[in-house]
Design an enzyme around this catalytic site. Sequence first.
Site, PDB file in Angstrom:
ATOM      1  N   LYS A  15      10.847   8.764  -1.463  1.00 21.51           N
ATOM      2  CA  LYS A  15      11.177   7.341  -1.348  1.00 21.51           C
ATOM      3  C   LYS A  15      12.384   7.161  -0.443  1.00 21.51           C
ATOM      4  O   LYS A  15      13.168   8.089  -0.226  1.00 21.51           O
ATOM      5  CB  LYS A  15      11.484   6.748  -2.733  1.00 21.51           C
ATOM      6  CG  LYS A  15      10.334   6.808  -3.695  1.00 21.51           C
ATOM      7  CD  LYS A  15       9.259   5.841  -3.297  1.00 21.51           C
ATOM      8  CE  LYS A  15       8.139   5.858  -4.334  1.00 21.51           C
ATOM      9  NZ  LYS A  15       6.964   5.172  -3.873  1.00 21.51           N
ATOM     10  N   CYS A  16      12.543   5.943   0.038  1.00 18.99           N
ATOM     11  CA  CYS A  16      13.684   5.570   0.878  1.00 18.99           C
ATOM     12  C   CYS A  16      14.977   5.945   0.148  1.00 18.99           C
ATOM     13  O   CYS A  16      15.071   5.740  -1.059  1.00 18.99           O
ATOM     14  CB  CYS A  16      13.637   4.070   1.133  1.00 18.99           C
ATOM     15  SG  CYS A  16      14.951   3.456   2.178  1.00 18.99           S
ATOM     16  N   PRO A  17      15.910   6.550   0.815  1.00 15.92           N
ATOM     17  CA  PRO A  17      16.071   6.788   2.258  1.00 15.92           C
ATOM     18  C   PRO A  17      15.664   8.188   2.700  1.00 15.92           C
ATOM     19  O   PRO A  17      15.983   8.598   3.810  1.00 15.92           O
ATOM     20  CB  PRO A  17      17.571   6.595   2.458  1.00 15.92           C
ATOM     21  CG  PRO A  17      18.168   7.202   1.216  1.00 15.92           C
ATOM     22  CD  PRO A  17      17.185   6.829   0.101  1.00 15.92           C
ATOM     23  N   ASP A  42       5.905   6.730   2.067  1.00 19.64           N
ATOM     24  CA  ASP A  42       6.646   5.528   1.690  1.00 19.64           C
ATOM     25  C   ASP A  42       6.383   4.424   2.721  1.00 19.64           C
ATOM     26  O   ASP A  42       6.673   4.597   3.897  1.00 19.64           O
ATOM     27  CB  ASP A  42       8.138   5.843   1.615  1.00 19.64           C
ATOM     28  CG  ASP A  42       8.983   4.654   1.198  1.00 19.64           C
ATOM     29  OD1 ASP A  42       8.416   3.657   0.703  1.00 19.64           O
ATOM     30  OD2 ASP A  42      10.205   4.717   1.363  1.00 19.64           O
TER      31      ASP A  42
END
Length: 77
Positions: A15-17, A42
Amino acid sequence: MDQQFDATADAKGQKCPMPVLLASRQLKTLRPGQVLLVEATDGGSKSDIPSWAKDTGNELLDSSVEDGIYRYLIRKS
């Protein structure tokens, strides 16, 4: 996406980042002109990776999505 690449940053399942962080780490190992393939699942990478490439002065050569995997080719400046 038929272009050759020199290294891969596998950010699938992250997932981000993390896709941007993994891409940044891998790109640091390349010489100018070499190409990095970034693979991510993502959906946020659709905006994050192109923005990161532009902000860091690198060239986004191509982007695509297939079977939920986003792929980006980035040439190191």
